[in-house]
Design an enzyme around this catalytic site. Sequence first.
Site, short mmCIF file in Angstrom:
data_model
loop_
_atom_site.label_atom_id
_atom_site.label_comp_id
_atom_site.label_asym_id
_atom_site.label_seq_id
_atom_site.Cartn_x
_atom_site.Cartn_y
_atom_site.Cartn_z
N ASP A 1 -7.93 14.46 -12.46
CA ASP A 1 -6.99 15.42 -13.54
C ASP A 1 -7.20 16.63 -13.49
O ASP A 1 -8.19 17.33 -13.05
CB ASP A 1 -7.66 14.86 -14.83
CG ASP A 1 -7.25 13.35 -15.29
OD1 ASP A 1 -6.63 12.69 -14.75
OD2 ASP A 1 -8.10 12.78 -16.22
N SER B 1 -5.03 1.93 6.37
CA SER B 1 -5.89 1.06 7.15
C SER B 1 -5.23 -0.41 6.86
O SER B 1 -4.41 -0.33 6.12
CB SER B 1 -7.46 0.93 6.43
OG SER B 1 -7.88 2.20 6.60
N ASP C 1 -5.53 7.46 -7.94
CA ASP C 1 -5.47 9.10 -8.27
C ASP C 1 -6.81 9.11 -9.09
O ASP C 1 -6.76 8.61 -10.46
CB ASP C 1 -4.33 9.28 -9.03
CG ASP C 1 -4.32 10.72 -9.58
OD1 ASP C 1 -5.22 11.44 -9.38
OD2 ASP C 1 -3.59 10.99 -10.47
#
Length: 768
Positions: A342, A267, A339
């Site tokens: 895990d 974007s 991120d």
Amino acid sequence: MKIGRLSVALSISLLWIFATNYAFFPISDIASLLTFKSGLLGVNTSSDMESEVGSVKELMIKIDTYGIPYIYSENDNDIAYGLGYMHAKDRYFQMELMIKMVKGELSEILGERVLGSDNFWRPFEFDGKAKEVLEEFKTSSPELYSYLLNYSEGINKYLEKNRTNDPLYKIFNLEPQKWKPEYSLLTAWYMSSNLAYFDYHGERQELLDKVPNEILDILYPQRSDELKTILPSNNKVSILKEPSQLEKVALNGLLVSTTKFNTDIGSNNWVVNSLKSNTKEPLIVNDPHLFLTLPGAFYEVGLFGNTIKSYGYTIPGVPVVISGHNTTISWGITNGEWDLTDRYLLKTKNDSLYLYQGNWIPFQEKQYSIEVRGKEKEVFNIKSTIHGRVIKEDSTYYAQKWYPSSKNYSIKALFNVMKSKSFNEFKNVLKIYDYPPQNFIYADVRDTIGIVCAGKLPKRPQGFQGGLLDGTLKPLSEGYITKQWETSNPRKNYLFSANQLPIQNDYYFGAHWHKDSYRVNHIDNILNNKNNWSVEDFMVMQLDEVDISFLHLKEVFLDQLSNPEISSIGEAILNWDGNMKSNSKEAYIYEILRRSTEIEARRFAQQELGVQQSPSMESFLNYLDHEISTKGQYSNKETIINNILRKTDSMLAQGNDKNDKAYNSISEVIINNISFLPGFEYKVLDAGGNKNTINMNASAHPTFRSIYKMKANNIKGYTIMAGGQSGKLNSKNYADQINGWKNGNYKETQFVENPEELKNITTTIYFK
């Protein structure tokens, strides 16, 4: 002859009878779809100039030729009611499809083909979490709680007498179900799955295990001194390690299977202040890139209530403006791409025990059942450990923690964003925003510009490089970084984001090492090198189709491009301006060359390095330009570039019209209906751009484009959408904006508190 004709006629009749009575599950048979009263022919397509809805609410909705509603009331809750009514009117099939997916109930309406989706979603139990959050709002945010209840009432008011006027319900032989207030909270998890669910940790661990550090730092860099971050960065970071949490984990030859990180999604947003604007007012720009469908992800609306006076784009199912403005401030979004997963490598025994802190502990198990349309109920078990949900790949067990699967309060932050009047208010209300992480660009009528990188970033130990974690040890401590990343009024007089890393510091954001930075650098260069920007300039910039990766590639390939055996490639690239316009032969040749480079990068990673993850094109070119590529055990620079050029020449040689092909032969954009039924797609021909251009053309495209000129008491807006306002196949507003979207023909928005000043109104709905 007569017998032959009769046989043909009889055959056609029998074929018609069979075709019209055969049901392609879960679609109704054609005969029932073609009946006048109960089939598609009976779907109401009329829209009265004026109508009245019996209600205890006091509001008025005016709808323009584009299907954009302008909702007026002196009460904010009535505004929510009206927005619910309009969302249901134009998009209810889309809304119900979304909530069925997040609840893990899609198989109830679409059958066993979507069981994989339900198996993924159901164990998260988001329906129950949404109810709990809504109940919390009753005391912690009663204004929002009431607002959501009224929105739900508005949806159900529409459904009372309009249950059968969407063709997709007819096609799938379904009836819309009643909306519940907590459903509006499910959208945050849906968007998080699209924008913040990826798990590349196995791939990353393989790189850490197998690739020498001197090559790893070039092909798969964790950070880079040249990277243009959203905020000013301190490149001198600490590289520390906490052995108690980062024990060495190695795959030791285990097969890797991961959730792919999509490098083709992105974007753009940017803002300039009065010193870089020819109107002497801030200009703020946004174009989120997503996978396109009809209808699209967003819905345009004007809201004129008591404290809520806002214009912009909402997501059907959620009664807040995600990107837009109020009377004082404006905001836009890009995805953070942090991120938020895990992955732990487990040691197991007998498929029932896992080793944890020296003890063998049984998996926790829970059973789920799914109703399947046309089939028996599906029953399955989900295993979990203290670290998270268990994933088995071949004979190896992992546990995965996806942080956004916890409770989500983003809607509360967005509700308060609509009411903010200053940058301080804006950034303060975004402190409670959690998922999916977004970069919120900002401008106001007082000439303040800013950006906030909002979301909940999990705490990871310093030195964490994105690999696997040790499942025999304690999970990473629960907790999040409390610092807010924001800035305002920079000396350069502009700010922007294009999904790049927010900042380089001691914190691990992850993921960005997969991506090229060509689009980021191009936006920065354009904004930096020009002053006196106008609205029209930014319209042109949003349609920019220059891929500056060609400059990088030309620099690295310069010697080989002069090879007479591939003169057509050299001539095209060496004398070209990088414009990926649809009718360009050079753009076609370059796109084949760019794709060939990516193919060779993948071959080099898999066959020579022995890893699955391909480097980005930018990192691969950096490797080829480094002296390390001319020595060592791997193919050298000359060999690799010759491989790429031969591959390109081979691909260009396919077909007899190779000298006449232009880029539009491979750049077509197909926008499918959300049902993905054949025949309802829309083809956009002669499209330009690619994955590196501002006007992105890859698996993702701009869903809408917006530009706002922030003048006090006179905010002007210019917008266009990749589709239309309505999700109904029979509506004139189903795809009426696509040509304007393709060609950059924006519509001017109407942000007026007096409804009598609105233009091009086709329908007025009174609620009394």
